[in-house]
Design a protein around this motif. Structure first.
Motif, PDB file in Angstrom:
ATOM      1  N   MET A   1      52.871 -66.622  56.346  1.00 29.20           N
ATOM      2  CA  MET A   1      54.206 -66.769  55.758  1.00 29.20           C
ATOM      3  C   MET A   1      54.094 -67.065  54.263  1.00 29.20           C
ATOM      4  O   MET A   1      54.830 -66.506  53.450  1.00 29.20           O
ATOM      5  N   ASN A   2      53.165 -67.955  53.883  1.00 28.59           N
ATOM      6  CA  ASN A   2      53.006 -68.310  52.482  1.00 28.59           C
ATOM      7  C   ASN A   2      52.660 -67.098  51.631  1.00 28.59           C
ATOM      8  O   ASN A   2      53.056 -67.003  50.469  1.00 28.59           O
ATOM      9  N   LYS A   3      51.931 -66.147  52.227  1.00 30.16           N
ATOM     10  CA  LYS A   3      51.553 -64.931  51.499  1.00 30.16           C
ATOM     11  C   LYS A   3      52.794 -64.181  51.021  1.00 30.16           C
ATOM     12  O   LYS A   3      52.894 -63.787  49.858  1.00 30.16           O
ATOM     13  N   TYR A   4      53.751 -63.989  51.911  1.00 33.91           N
ATOM     14  CA  TYR A   4      54.950 -63.222  51.571  1.00 33.91           C
ATOM     15  C   TYR A   4      55.860 -64.002  50.631  1.00 33.91           C
ATOM     16  O   TYR A   4      56.521 -63.423  49.768  1.00 33.91           O
ATOM     17  N   LYS A   5      55.909 -65.317  50.801  1.00 32.48           N
ATOM     18  CA  LYS A   5      56.670 -66.150  49.866  1.00 32.48           C
ATOM     19  C   LYS A   5      56.083 -66.045  48.460  1.00 32.48           C
ATOM     20  O   LYS A   5      56.800 -65.853  47.475  1.00 32.48           O
ATOM     21  N   ASN A   6      54.751 -66.184  48.378  1.00 30.66           N
ATOM     22  CA  ASN A   6      54.080 -66.176  47.082  1.00 30.66           C
ATOM     23  C   ASN A   6      54.216 -64.833  46.377  1.00 30.66           C
ATOM     24  O   ASN A   6      54.399 -64.777  45.156  1.00 30.66           O
ATOM     25  N   LEU A   7      54.112 -63.750  47.143  1.00 31.52           N
ATOM     26  CA  LEU A   7      54.262 -62.414  46.555  1.00 31.52           C
ATOM     27  C   LEU A   7      55.669 -62.234  45.986  1.00 31.52           C
ATOM     28  O   LEU A   7      55.845 -61.695  44.889  1.00 31.52           O
ATOM     29  N   LEU A   8      56.664 -62.694  46.751  1.00 38.04           N
ATOM     30  CA  LEU A   8      58.052 -62.579  46.301  1.00 38.04           C
ATOM     31  C   LEU A   8      58.283 -63.407  45.041  1.00 38.04           C
ATOM     32  O   LEU A   8      58.884 -62.923  44.064  1.00 38.04           O
ATOM     33  N   LEU A   9      57.802 -64.640  45.041  1.00 40.61           N
ATOM     34  CA  LEU A   9      57.982 -65.510  43.877  1.00 40.61           C
ATOM     35  C   LEU A   9      57.224 -65.001  42.662  1.00 40.61           C
ATOM     36  O   LEU A   9      57.717 -65.068  41.529  1.00 40.61           O
ATOM     37  N   ASP A  10      56.030 -64.469  42.893  1.00 39.22           N
ATOM     38  CA  ASP A  10      55.198 -63.974  41.796  1.00 39.22           C
ATOM     39  C   ASP A  10      55.853 -62.785  41.099  1.00 39.22           C
ATOM     40  O   ASP A  10      55.955 -62.745  39.867  1.00 39.22           O
ATOM     41  N   SER A  11      56.314 -61.818  41.894  1.00 38.47           N
ATOM     42  CA  SER A  11      56.928 -60.628  41.294  1.00 38.47           C
ATOM     43  C   SER A  11      58.281 -60.979  40.652  1.00 38.47           C
ATOM     44  O   SER A  11      58.656 -60.410  39.630  1.00 38.47           O
ATOM     45  N   ALA A  12      59.009 -61.949  41.248  1.00 45.46           N
ATOM     46  CA  ALA A  12      60.274 -62.385  40.658  1.00 45.46           C
ATOM     47  C   ALA A  12      60.026 -63.045  39.301  1.00 45.46           C
ATOM     48  O   ALA A  12      60.754 -62.803  38.327  1.00 45.46           O
ATOM     49  N   SER A  13      58.985 -63.877  39.238  1.00 45.38           N
ATOM     50  CA  SER A  13      58.642 -64.558  37.997  1.00 45.38           C
ATOM     51  C   SER A  13      58.237 -63.561  36.907  1.00 45.38           C
ATOM     52  O   SER A  13      58.623 -63.703  35.743  1.00 45.38           O
ATOM     53  N   GLY A  77      61.189 -58.640  56.438  1.00 42.04           N
ATOM     54  CA  GLY A  77      60.616 -58.028  57.638  1.00 42.04           C
ATOM     55  C   GLY A  77      59.747 -59.006  58.395  1.00 42.04           C
ATOM     56  O   GLY A  77      59.848 -59.132  59.625  1.00 42.04           O
ATOM     57  N   TYR A  78      58.921 -59.749  57.671  1.00 42.09           N
ATOM     58  CA  TYR A  78      58.030 -60.709  58.316  1.00 42.09           C
ATOM     59  C   TYR A  78      58.811 -61.851  58.948  1.00 42.09           C
ATOM     60  O   TYR A  78      58.548 -62.242  60.092  1.00 42.09           O
ATOM     61  N   THR A  79      59.800 -62.405  58.193  1.00 44.71           N
ATOM     62  CA  THR A  79      60.557 -63.526  58.729  1.00 44.71           C
ATOM     63  C   THR A  79      61.391 -63.119  59.945  1.00 44.71           C
ATOM     64  O   THR A  79      61.546 -63.910  60.884  1.00 44.71           O
ATOM     65  N   THR A  80      61.914 -61.896  59.930  1.00 41.59           N
ATOM     66  CA  THR A  80      62.700 -61.421  61.078  1.00 41.59           C
ATOM     67  C   THR A  80      61.823 -61.313  62.321  1.00 41.59           C
ATOM     68  O   THR A  80      62.195 -61.774  63.407  1.00 41.59           O
ATOM     69  N   LEU A  81      60.652 -60.709  62.174  1.00 41.57           N
ATOM     70  CA  LEU A  81      59.736 -60.591  63.312  1.00 41.57           C
ATOM     71  C   LEU A  81      59.278 -61.962  63.797  1.00 41.57           C
ATOM     72  O   LEU A  81      59.146 -62.205  65.002  1.00 41.57           O
ATOM     73  N   GLN A  82      59.052 -62.853  62.853  1.00 36.69           N
ATOM     74  CA  GLN A  82      58.615 -64.213  63.211  1.00 36.69           C
ATOM     75  C   GLN A  82      59.689 -64.932  64.025  1.00 36.69           C
ATOM     76  O   GLN A  82      59.385 -65.591  65.030  1.00 36.69           O
ATOM     77  N   ASN A  83      60.957 -64.778  63.614  1.00 35.17           N
ATOM     78  CA  ASN A  83      62.052 -65.423  64.336  1.00 35.17           C
ATOM     79  C   ASN A  83      62.210 -64.851  65.737  1.00 35.17           C
ATOM     80  O   ASN A  83      62.498 -65.572  66.698  1.00 35.17           O
ATOM     81  N   ILE A  84      62.012 -63.537  65.867  1.00 30.82           N
ATOM     82  CA  ILE A  84      62.155 -62.890  67.176  1.00 30.82           C
ATOM     83  C   ILE A  84      61.037 -63.310  68.125  1.00 30.82           C
ATOM     84  O   ILE A  84      61.273 -63.632  69.290  1.00 30.82           O
ATOM     85  N   CYS A  85      59.818 -63.299  67.609  1.00 30.94           N
ATOM     86  CA  CYS A  85      58.651 -63.500  68.477  1.00 30.94           C
ATOM     87  C   CYS A  85      58.293 -64.962  68.711  1.00 30.94           C
ATOM     88  O   CYS A  85      57.662 -65.292  69.713  1.00 30.94           O
ATOM     89  N   LYS A  86      58.701 -65.847  67.812  1.00 33.21           N
ATOM     90  CA  LYS A  86      58.204 -67.218  67.889  1.00 33.21           C
ATOM     91  C   LYS A  86      59.289 -68.264  68.082  1.00 33.21           C
ATOM     92  O   LYS A  86      59.028 -69.446  67.943  1.00 33.21           O
ATOM     93  N   GLN A  87      60.505 -67.822  68.394  1.00 28.38           N
ATOM     94  CA  GLN A  87      61.607 -68.786  68.515  1.00 28.38           C
ATOM     95  C   GLN A  87      61.331 -69.837  69.586  1.00 28.38           C
ATOM     96  O   GLN A  87      61.437 -71.026  69.350  1.00 28.38           O
ATOM     97  N   ASP A  88      60.964 -69.393  70.786  1.00 31.51           N
ATOM     98  CA  ASP A  88      60.707 -70.345  71.865  1.00 31.51           C
ATOM     99  C   ASP A  88      59.537 -71.264  71.542  1.00 31.51           C
ATOM    100  O   ASP A  88      59.553 -72.444  71.842  1.00 31.51           O
ATOM    101  N   LYS A  89      58.505 -70.685  70.911  1.00 27.96           N
ATOM    102  CA  LYS A  89      57.334 -71.481  70.557  1.00 27.96           C
ATOM    103  C   LYS A  89      57.716 -72.566  69.551  1.00 27.96           C
ATOM    104  O   LYS A  89      57.278 -73.711  69.660  1.00 27.96           O
ATOM    105  N   ALA A  90      58.557 -72.197  68.576  1.00 24.85           N
ATOM    106  CA  ALA A  90      58.978 -73.158  67.559  1.00 24.85           C
ATOM    107  C   ALA A  90      59.738 -74.315  68.186  1.00 24.85           C
ATOM    108  O   ALA A  90      59.603 -75.457  67.792  1.00 24.85           O
ATOM    109  N   ILE A  91      60.563 -73.973  69.198  1.00 22.44           N
ATOM    110  CA  ILE A  91      61.331 -75.013  69.884  1.00 22.44           C
ATOM    111  C   ILE A  91      60.396 -75.984  70.584  1.00 22.44           C
ATOM    112  O   ILE A  91      60.540 -77.188  70.526  1.00 22.44           O
ATOM    113  N   GLN A  92      59.389 -75.454  71.270  1.00 20.63           N
ATOM    114  CA  GLN A  92      58.474 -76.279  72.047  1.00 20.63           C
ATOM    115  C   GLN A  92      57.604 -77.161  71.150  1.00 20.63           C
ATOM    116  O   GLN A  92      57.173 -78.220  71.559  1.00 20.63           O
ATOM    117  N   GLU A  93      57.370 -76.708  69.904  1.00 24.54           N
ATOM    118  CA  GLU A  93      56.462 -77.439  69.031  1.00 24.54           C
ATOM    119  C   GLU A  93      57.095 -78.711  68.468  1.00 24.54           C
ATOM    120  O   GLU A  93      56.410 -79.551  67.921  1.00 24.54           O
TER     121      GLU A  93
END
Length: 355
Positions: A1-13, A77-93
Motif C-alpha cells: 500500500m505504501n508503494k502506491y501512496k508514495n508513487l502518487l505523492l511523489d508524482s504530485a509533488s 485500483g489497488y485500494t479497491t481490490l484491497q477493500n474487496i478481498c480483505k474486508q473480513d480479514k480487516a474486521i477480524q484483526e
C-alpha cells in the motif's frame, strides 16, 4: 500500500514544482490518501487535464502529468481490490478489548455530551446482555441512531467506534463500517434504487451502515419517486435486519427534520438522537497540537499564539464555511506544506529543522 501512496505523492509533488502550483496538487493527493476524498479526486483529475491540454507546457511537463494520472489510477485500483478481498480479514484483526475501545472514545477531544451518551448506550446494552442470560425480557432498541451537527464535529469517527464497541459486547457479528450517501442509494431508473439499497444493506449486515447527509435523499421537493423508493426500502431493512445491523443517519439538524417529515414512519424507527456540538477554540487548538505531536512536528510558540487567535476568530464569526475539525486538518496540511517549502532549501537539515 505504501508503494502506491508514495508513487502518487511523489508524482504530485513533481507536478506541483514544475507548474508552480504552490502545493495545491500535493494537497489534493494527501486529501485523497488520508480522507478518501472524492472532491479532491475530481479536482486532481481536472488539474491533470489542464496541464495535458495546455499547449504552453512542454512535453516533459505533460509527461509528469500523465504519470500522475497513471499513479492515481493504480492507487485507486489497488485500494479497491484491497477493500474487496480483505474486508473480513480487516474486521477480524481488530482485537482491542472493550476497555481499550471505550478509552479510544473517551480520548477524543471535546464531544463531552456525545461521549456520555455513547457510554450510556454501552452500559445499557451490557445490562441487556446480562438480563438475556437470566432469561429476562431484553431490548436492542439502540441500534438505530441519528447524529446531527455541523461538518467536522466527529460524527463519522464516533460511528466507527460504535460499531467496534457493539461488536465487542456481542450485539454485532462483524462490527465493520459502511459509509454511503445519496449516490450510493439512488439510481436513475425506477426500481433500481431498491436494488441499490438492498445491495448496500447486504454489505452492511453485521456492522454499521452510516448514511451521511441523509437529507439529500429527499432534498428535491419536486423530484420523482426515486427518493421515496429508497426510503421505503430502507424502512423495510430496519425491520428485517434489526438484530444485526446498526443504522446511523447523519446531517445538519434542520435538514434532518425535513428528512424525517418526508416519511412519517421513518422517524419512529429511530430512538437514539445525538447532537454533536461545534468545537470551541480551545478544543480546536488541542486537536491541532495533537496532530502535530502524533506526526513528530513541533509548533513554534509564536506561530501557535497566532493560530490560536485565528481559531478564536473563526469560532466567534462562524461563517458558512466554518468546518470545525476539517478546518484544523486543512490548517495542519498548510503548516506541513509551508514547513516543507522552507526546509527543502536547507542543506543537511537537522532533526530539529525537520521537526
Amino acid at each position: 500500500m505504501n508503494k502506491y501512496k508514495n508513487l502518487l505523492l511523489d508524482s504530485a509533488s513533481k507536478l506541483d514544482a514544475i507548474t508552480n502550483s504552490y502545493g495545491e496538487i500535493t494537497k489534493l493527493a494527501i486529501s485523497i490518501i488520508e480522507d478518501n476524498s472524492q472532491t479532491a479526486t475530481i479536482s486532481l483529475i481536472k488539474k491533470i487535464s489542464e496541464v495535458v491540454d495546455n499547449y504552453n507546457y512542454k512535453i516533459e511537463v505533460k509527461q509528469v502529468a500523465q504519470l500522475l494520472n497513471s499513479n492515481l489510477i493504480e492507487y485507486y485500483g489497488y485500494t479497491t481490490l484491497q477493500n474487496i478481498c480483505k474486508q473480513d480479514k480487516a474486521i477480524q484483526e481488530d482485537t482491542r478489548t472493550l476497555e481499550e475501545l471505550i478509552n479510544e472514545l473517551n480520548a477524543l477531544i471535546g464531544l463531552e455530551t456525545v461521549k456520555t451518551k455513547v457510554n450510556d448506550l454501552i452500559a445499557y446494552q451490557k445490562v441487556q446482555k446480562l438480563r438475556e442470560q437470566k432469561n429476562l425480557h431484553t431490548s436492542k432498541n439502540t441500534l438505530r441512531m441519528v447524529f446531527t451537527g455541523n461538518p467536522g464535529t466527529g460524527k463519522t469517527t464516533v460511528a466507527r467506534i460504535v460499531g467496534r464497541l457493539y461488536k465487542q459486547i456481542g450485539l454485532l457479528s462483524k462490527g465493520h463500517f459502511i459509509e454511503v450517501s445519496r449516490t450510493d442509494l439512488i439510481a436513475g431508473y425506477q426500481g433500481q434504487s431498491a436494488l441499490k439499497v438492498r445491495s448496500v444493506i447486504e454489505k452492511a449486515k453485521g456492522g454499521v451502515l452510516f448514511i451521511d447527509e441523509a437529507y439529500s435523499i429527499t432534498e428535491n421537493d419536486h423530484s420523482d419517486s426515486y427518493g421515496r423508493e429508497c426510503l421505503t426500502e430502507l424502512t423495510k431493512a430496519l425491520e428485517d435486519y434489526r438484530d444485526d445491523l446498526v443504522v446511523i443517519v447523519a446531517c445538519y439538524t434542520e435538514p434532518m427534520n425535513k428528512f424525517f417529515a418526508s416519511n412519517p414512519g421513518l422517524k419512529s424507527r429511530f430512538n437514539t438522537f445525538i447532537e454533536f456540538q461545534d468545537y470551541s477554540a480551545e478544543e480546536l487548538d488541542k486537536i491541532l497540537i495533537s496532530m502535530c505531536s502524533s506526526n513528530d512536528y513541533i509548533l513554534d510558540e509564536k506561530a501557535h499564539k497566532a493560530i490560536y487567535e485565528f481559531l478564536k476568530k473563526c469560532v466567534v464569526e462562524k461563517k458558512n464555511n466554518f468546518s470545525n475539525g476539517r478546518l484544523v486538518r486543512n490548517l495542519y496540511d498548510d503548516l506541513v506544506m509551508n514547513h516543507a517549502r522552507r526546509v527543502v532549501n536547507i542543506e543537511n537539515p537537522t532533526k530539529e529543522d525537520l521537526s
